[in-house]
Design an enzyme around this catalytic site. Structure first.
Site: not given
Ligand code: 2HA
Ligand code: ZN
Length: 272
Positions: A116, A139, A141, A169, A210
């Protein structure tokens, strides 16, 4: 030259990845972090004239020429960063051509930056324009936010409003709200460009079905931002489907935003 394993930016990466793994936000190789470093500080640990190897990026990052980032590696697991930072992390500098990364440290097994990388670098460009103090793009999940993606409308105004309602908050922590991208193929320049476009207005961008991107001026702030969004999503998931007896009113959100002096998305509220 000082030992790089004693550098605070390496410690921060180790601690943050371990933390995120334990929160369940980064299963397997999920998630990635990039952190813009101060050249002078890095120079205390590394000879900046020594490039280990060059890695083409496949996109143009001219505004970032000369800038140095510590970044997680592609295919690497957050759970392993703390035990072996030199394999799982790398320090790269964007070369004069704008399309090559010069490896200065790390990725010891021949690896490279996260898949990414386009979304990260393009987001840095967008955020630096909005706020020259921005340093971190993250980033992951997060479980509840992802769950919420399946049962809540993915409209920016509606999603932001629901999240703001879930903890007092929230409107103070992310007054700019939450941007949303539709499901897109990850790891591409296209999703990178789309993320960066959203990052002009939002510090939090949901990648539908995602995960999420967050940006901020330091690790704590960026982590805290995603943590707060995820907490709100958790409250939503714990209460969704139950009879709703109470909620934070829009007028109360205005009071909060005004009391804390934050510039908020008025258009995401239903004010009379
Ligand atoms: O690198 O989360 O979006 C692994 C991820 C890709
Ligand atoms: Zn990801």
């Amino acid at each position: 030259m000082k030992d790089i394993l004693t550098a605070s930016f390496v410690t921060e990466m180790r601690k943050t990845t371990a933390n995120m793994y334990r929160l369940g936000w980064d299963e397997r190789n999920g998630g990635n972090i990039s952190y813009l470093l101060d050249e002078k500080e890095v120079g205390e640990y590394l000879d900046l004239t020594k490039v280990i190897r060059e890695i083409p990026t496949g996109f143009d990052a001219k505004p970032l020429i000369g800038k140095i980032f510590i970044v997680t590696g592609t295919g690497k697991y957050f759970k392993n960063v703390d035990d072996d930072p030199e394999t799982n992390l790398g320090i790269v500098r964007i070369k004069q051509d704008g399309t090559t990364a010069e490896l200065l440290w790390g990725f010891k097994d021949g690896g490279k930056f996260t898949s990414e990388f386009p979304a990260h670098m393009m987001s840095h460009m967008a955020r630096l324009e909005a706020d020259p103090k921005n340093r971190v793009v993250m980033h992951c999940h997060p479980t509840n936010l992802l769950a919420m993606n399946y049962v809540h409308e993915l409209d920016e105004a509606k999603l932001t409003h629901t999240l703001w309602e879930m903890c007092t908050e929230c409107i103070v922590v992310f007054p700019d709200g939450v941007g949303v991208l539709p499901w897109m193929l990850c790891g591409t320049n296209e999703i990178g460009e789309a993320t960066a476009k959203k990052m002009k207005d939002f510090r939090v961008v949901v990648w539908a079905l995602h995960g999420v991107y967050g940006a901020g001026k330091d690790m704590d702030e960026t982590f805290g931002l995603i943590e707060t969004v995820e907490k709100a999503a958790e409250i939503y998931m714990l209460t969704a489907g139950l009879p709703l007896l109470n909620t934070i009113k829009d007028e109360d959100m205005v009071k909060l935003a005004e009391h804390f002096g934050v510039k908020y998305r008025k258009d995401f509220l239903h004010l009379k």
